[in-house]
Design an enzyme around this catalytic site. Structure first.
Site, mmCIF file in Angstrom:
data_model
loop_
_atom_site.group_PDB
_atom_site.id
_atom_site.type_symbol
_atom_site.label_atom_id
_atom_site.label_comp_id
_atom_site.label_asym_id
_atom_site.label_seq_id
_atom_site.Cartn_x
_atom_site.Cartn_y
_atom_site.Cartn_z
ATOM 1 N N GLU B 192 0.706 -1.195 0.001
ATOM 2 C CA GLU B 192 0.097 0.063 -0.169
ATOM 3 C C GLU B 192 0.809 1.286 -0.119
ATOM 4 O O GLU B 192 0.422 2.379 -0.484
ATOM 5 C CB GLU B 192 -0.957 0.031 1.299
ATOM 6 C CG GLU B 192 -2.087 -1.044 1.072
ATOM 7 C CD GLU B 192 -3.153 -0.805 0.047
ATOM 8 O OE1 GLU B 192 -3.284 0.472 -0.370
ATOM 9 O OE2 GLU B 192 -3.421 -1.663 -0.507
ATOM 10 N N SER B 470 -54.740 -14.506 35.540
ATOM 11 C CA SER B 470 -54.641 -15.447 36.696
ATOM 12 C C SER B 470 -53.300 -15.853 36.990
ATOM 13 O O SER B 470 -53.031 -16.348 38.267
ATOM 14 C CB SER B 470 -55.304 -16.893 36.207
ATOM 15 O OG SER B 470 -56.639 -16.789 35.880
#
Lengths: 167, 781
Positions: B192, B470
């Site tokens: 690079e 319930s």
């Protein structure tokens, strides 16, 4: 030249000191109880405690929780309470209904003067103790001590009565 | 004045010329000044921007979240498949022969693995090579692979399950300069930016060379950007190719080089560079990329793998090794050639690397940010003790209680069940939520916030407040038992009218619209009779029930209205879970936990969320209530569970349904776990499901997949068993009422009760071996 000789002597002296400094703790290590994770009880443990550890290891929680109990005790003896708690919590994760491990937790809290949690862990241990009257008795004896420390006179008497009843 | 006038004409021509030149000079100077000032201002603006970016990036290390570590020990219920699944989740790689940390191999019933070092709160767990053998869905032995020594216990390094990063959908494994392998650095520079250590941020020669190359090729084949320029580009994630941007980049690159050393820039580059996409997560930096593509630490990757990663910089999606294998291979070979040409590797290494195939695309998704519902709960707990900043910058390690095995089954079974329910019913948009915790430790093992587990949207487990129906009843009957009732007490299941909110009349009814007359208390709970519950609740007082709901762990005030007794009380699934945790643990309140410990980046313990218990209800009371909750499953509204789980499991639970079948609930516990399931619709329309036909089904499927342990209730001292005289009660479908033994708190046994000759402890001290056998048998049902 003289100066060099003195320097060399000094160097040797320093080496000796250094070497012994390095090896001394090693001796200590060699004498010390086995490494974490190996399930041999420590030498200095009382026979009763060893028995208790062995029983909880074999009967309820198996070798894995037993190994953790051993390292918890090692940490406790070394004054590393937080580490001891972590090891015990690991053991409880493997054997969550082992009443002896819950008692062990109570004792550890007691050592740290955390009477509130010591009481609670004793109570928890008792709800799981089942037919183990000896464990129940020990928990009530500990509770009696805790209540005395907290100045809860009524509860002291009750704990004493229950300890006697479990004998 | 006169003299002036005299001299005036002489200077006249110059006078004409001078103002012009002066003006020009002034203007030039002004322009120069403005230019310089502008340049300085703009330059310092760029300077500030880039420095802030660089420093911010360097120091913001996200908190990383881990699952619970898997503990392996002999007799643990675990199959090789499950262990393999868990290893995959933890980023382990399958190999021919496992020898490096993070690798495993499998041969039938034996798995060899090498764990990775992990610093836990209680110390460093060293990497270990172990061989685990299985038999009959259990671990048969664990040995050290080298010495054959038997080990009692092995703790694996936990899976990373997420991170808290300031920018969402991003993650990184931050590396220091010393962690970057030399070969990687040399390759990077060779490929690079060959003059990296010599240039000042930009490399004019490289630009010229690239220009010529591009002109010759007629397209862009080479870039002249230095690593520094690429880093700047990555910081701002702007792909517009404008000249202005290029100039800005170049200026900032030079500025960066003025402030930071080459090594600092290189390290930032290695952590920042974009290298791929993992679903919704961007993969930045070599550390994470190495994990993502190879399941290895960066330090452990081969030259061929380094070449592949460096090759990816040019175009992570174009050269994606999973989707474009050929292209990726070509690029890698080109990088290897450059490595050889630049002397980074020798001929031999070059040849070997060229021959390496690109590893097969690993399609298994890592565990990363896979559990948004659980992570949301972790985040909420952390927010109590930490600031946003601590979590996104300090690199904290957060060790949680998530059990990936439980979580995976919860997700699987919930969505399967919902799909199956939709096939039967009318509604097509059912939603659900699940919370599973450990029974005695109160550790939350799994959370589902909806049927799509990757959705990080509405978290129903935490935020859906729904009437619990319930599910309130155990609180009512617990209060009754506390106030003189026994399990055999007669209660009247007969219609009544009450004043509710605002003086409105309220006429509760049973689900089957019938009255059941005089029934024993335990039956009223097991069959979830509404009228009996309301009558009992009104007798003891709604306030007392509401106070007990609070004591059970729901930290909220409820108006003590009669309808509260039938669950007209909205709660989240998480609150319900905390409430039932107190029952499941025998009356001890355990604050539920999702976090075990928080460590600093260098492994110092910051905070521990330890186990704590608080007895809130007498163990005898809870023993009675839990015995009745077992009846719910064995003969009451929960008996449908028999289709999913063996009776021998003896689970306890409760169904819940809200008005018009809008909410379907089931809560239950086995020997080892407590689970809450809610099913409903987001628009709050009726689902057509009761607790028993909806949530119970999901609960049964989930628990069945988790090898549940038998529920044995510990009988506290002071319990007496007796056959209550139930002849005076209304007829009921309940069989064997006459033979039924019920527990009573010593001294509370009703007159006429018959004590058994032998202690009925058969159920309690069931042989452990037999119960294991039953569990195993149950899986094959």
């Amino acid at each position: 030249m003289k100066c060099g000789k003195v320097g060399r002597l000094w160097h040797i002296f320093r080496l000796v000191i250094l070497l012994s400094a390095i090896t001394l703790p090693l001796h200590g290590c060699a004498r010390r109880a086995p490494v974490e994770g190996v399930s041999t009880p420590r030498q200095e443990e009382s026979p009763a405690r060893q028995e208790e550890a062995a029983a909880s290891r074999e009967k309820e929680s198996g070798a894995a929780a037993g190994a953790l109990l051993v390292s918890a005790r090692q940490a406790e003896q070394a004054g590393q309470f937080s580490r001891a708690e972590m090891a015990l919590e690991r053991a409880l994760r493997l054997a969550p209904r082992d009443a002896k491990l819950w008692r062990e937790m109570a004792l550890l809290k007691l050592k740290q003067d955390d009477y509130g949690q010591a009481e609670q862990f004793c109570l928890k241990s008792n709800t799981l103790a089942g037919d183990d009257r000896e464990l129940t008795r020990k928990n009530w004896v500990t509770l009696e001590k805790i209540y005395a420390r907290l100045g809860k006179t009524e509860k002291v008497a009750e704990a004493r009565r229950k300890a006697l009843a479990s004998e | 004045m006169a003299t002036k006038r005299k001299t005036g004409p002489k200077k006249a021509p110059r006078k004409k010329y001078r103002p012009l030149r002066a003006a020009f000079l002034k203007l030039t100077l002004l322009a120069l000044l403005i230019g310089t000032v502008g340049f300085i201002v703009y330059g310092s603006y760029l300077d500030k921007t880039i420095r802030r970016k660089f420093d911010g990036k360097r120091w913001s290390i996200p908190a990383v979240v881990y699952a619970r570590p898997l503990e392996l020990y002999v007799d643990l219920a675990l199959t090789p498949e499950t262990l393999e699944e868990e290893l995959q989740l933890g980023g382990y790689r399958r190999e021919q022969a496992a020898k490096d940390p993070g690798g495993y191999e499998r041969g039938g019933n034996v798995i060899r693995l090498v764990t990775r070092d992990f610093a836990f709160a209680d110390g460093l767990e060293k990497s270990a090579a172990v061989t685990v053998s299985f038999s009959g869905q259990r671990i048969a032995s664990i040995k050290r692979t080298d010495s054959g020594e038997t080990l009692p216990l092995v703790r694996l390094d936990p899976a990373r399950i997420g991170s808290f990063h300031p920018r969402e959908h991003e993650d990184r494994i931050l590396l220091a300069r010393k962690d970057l392998p030399n070969l990687l650095v040399k390759t990077l520079i060779a490929v690079e930016d060959r003059h990296f250590y010599r240039h000042f941020g930009v490399d004019p020669l490289a630009v010229i060379r690239a220009m010529f190359a591009n002109i010759r090729a007629g397209e862009t084949v080479q870039g002249g950007s230095t690593l520094t320029q690429q880093l700047v580009k990555n910081f701002f994630l702007d792909n517009r190719r404008t000249l202005w941007r290029k100039i800005n980049e170049a200026v900032m690159a030079v500025l960066l080089e003025m402030h930071y050393s080459k090594d600092e820039i290189l390290t930032a580059y290695a952590n920042e560079i974009f290298l791929g996409q993992d679903g919704g997560r961007a993969v930045h930096g070599f550390g994470l990329a190495s994990q993502f593509y190879f399941r290895r630490d960066l330090a452990d990757i081969s030259p061929a793998q380094i070449a592949l990663l460096v090759g990816l910089i040019k175009g992570p999606s174009y050269y994606d090794p999973r989707r474009h294998v050929d292209r990726c291979l070509q690029r890698r070979q080109a990088v290897l050639d450059m490595m050889l040409a630049e002397g980074v590797i020798d001929r031999e290494a070059h040849k070997t690397a060229l021959a390496v195939k690109i590893e097969e695309g690993d399609t298994f998704q890592s565990g990363f940010n896979r559990y948004p519902a659980f992570l949301a709960l972790v985040r909420r707990h952390l927010d109590r003790d930490y600031h946003e900043e601590d979590l996104t910058t300090d690199g904290l390690k957060i060790l949680t209680t998530l059990d990936p095995q439980v979580q995976m089954q919860v997700e699987r079974e919930l969505s399967k069940t919902l799909a199956a329910l939709e096939k039967q019913g009318k509604r097509q948009d059912l939603e659900g939520a699940v919370v599973v915790s450990s029974r005695e430790g109160g550790e939350i093992l799994a959370v589902a916030g909806g049927r799509k587990p990757r959705d990080s949207g509405f978290n129903r487990a935490l935020d859906a407040m729904r009437p619990i129906g319930s599910l309130i009843k155990p609180a009512v009957y617990l209060t009754a038992l506390q106030n003189g009732y026994t399990l055999a007490s007669p209660v009247q299941d007969v219609a009544l009218t009450l004043d509710n909110e605002g003086g409105k009349k309220w006429r509760p009814a049973n689900f089957d619209k019938k009255e059941h007359g005089r029934v024993p208390l335990y039956e009223a709970l097991a069959h979830s009779y509404n009228l009996a519950t309301v009558r009992t609740g009104m007798d003891i007082g709604v306030e007392k029930v509401a106070a007990n709901v609070r004591l059970l762990g729901v930290d909220r005030d409820f108006p003590p209205l009669p309808s509260f007794l039938l669950g007209a009380a909205p709660m989240t699934p998480l609150e319900v879970s905390q409430m039932y945790q107190t029952l499941a643990s025998g009356g001890f309140y355990l604050p539920q936990r999702v976090i075990g410990e928080v460590l600093t980046a260098d492994n110092k313990l910051v905070k521990r969320y330890g186990l704590s218990v608080e007895q809130r209800f007498g163990p005898e009371l809870v023993f009675l209530l839990n015995t009745a909750l077992k009846k719910v499953v064995s003969e009451g509204t929960g008996r449908g569970l028999g289709a999913y789980l063996p009776d021998s499991l003896q689970a306890a639970g409760k169904t819940g349904t809200s008005d018009d079948l809008r909410d379907s609930w089931f809560v239950g516990f086995t020997g080892d776990r407590l689970g809450v399931v809610w099913i409903g619709c987001d628009d709050n329309k009726p689902t057509g499901l009761t607790g028993a036909t909806g949530a119970l089904v999901a609960w049964g499927n989930i628990m069945r997949s988790l090898h549940p342990q038998v529920l044995e209730l510990a009988e506290p001292p002071g319990i007496e068993w007796g056959k209550a005289d139930l002849r005076g009660f209304a007829q009921s479908g309940s069989e064997g009422r006459a033979e039924l033994l019920l527990p009573f708190i010593a001294g509370s046994m009703p007159q006429g009760a018959e004590r058994p000759s032998a202690s009925p402890l058969v159920e309690k001290i069931e042989d452990a071996g037999a119960s294991i056998f039953n569990t195993i048998r149950g899986w094959f049902r």
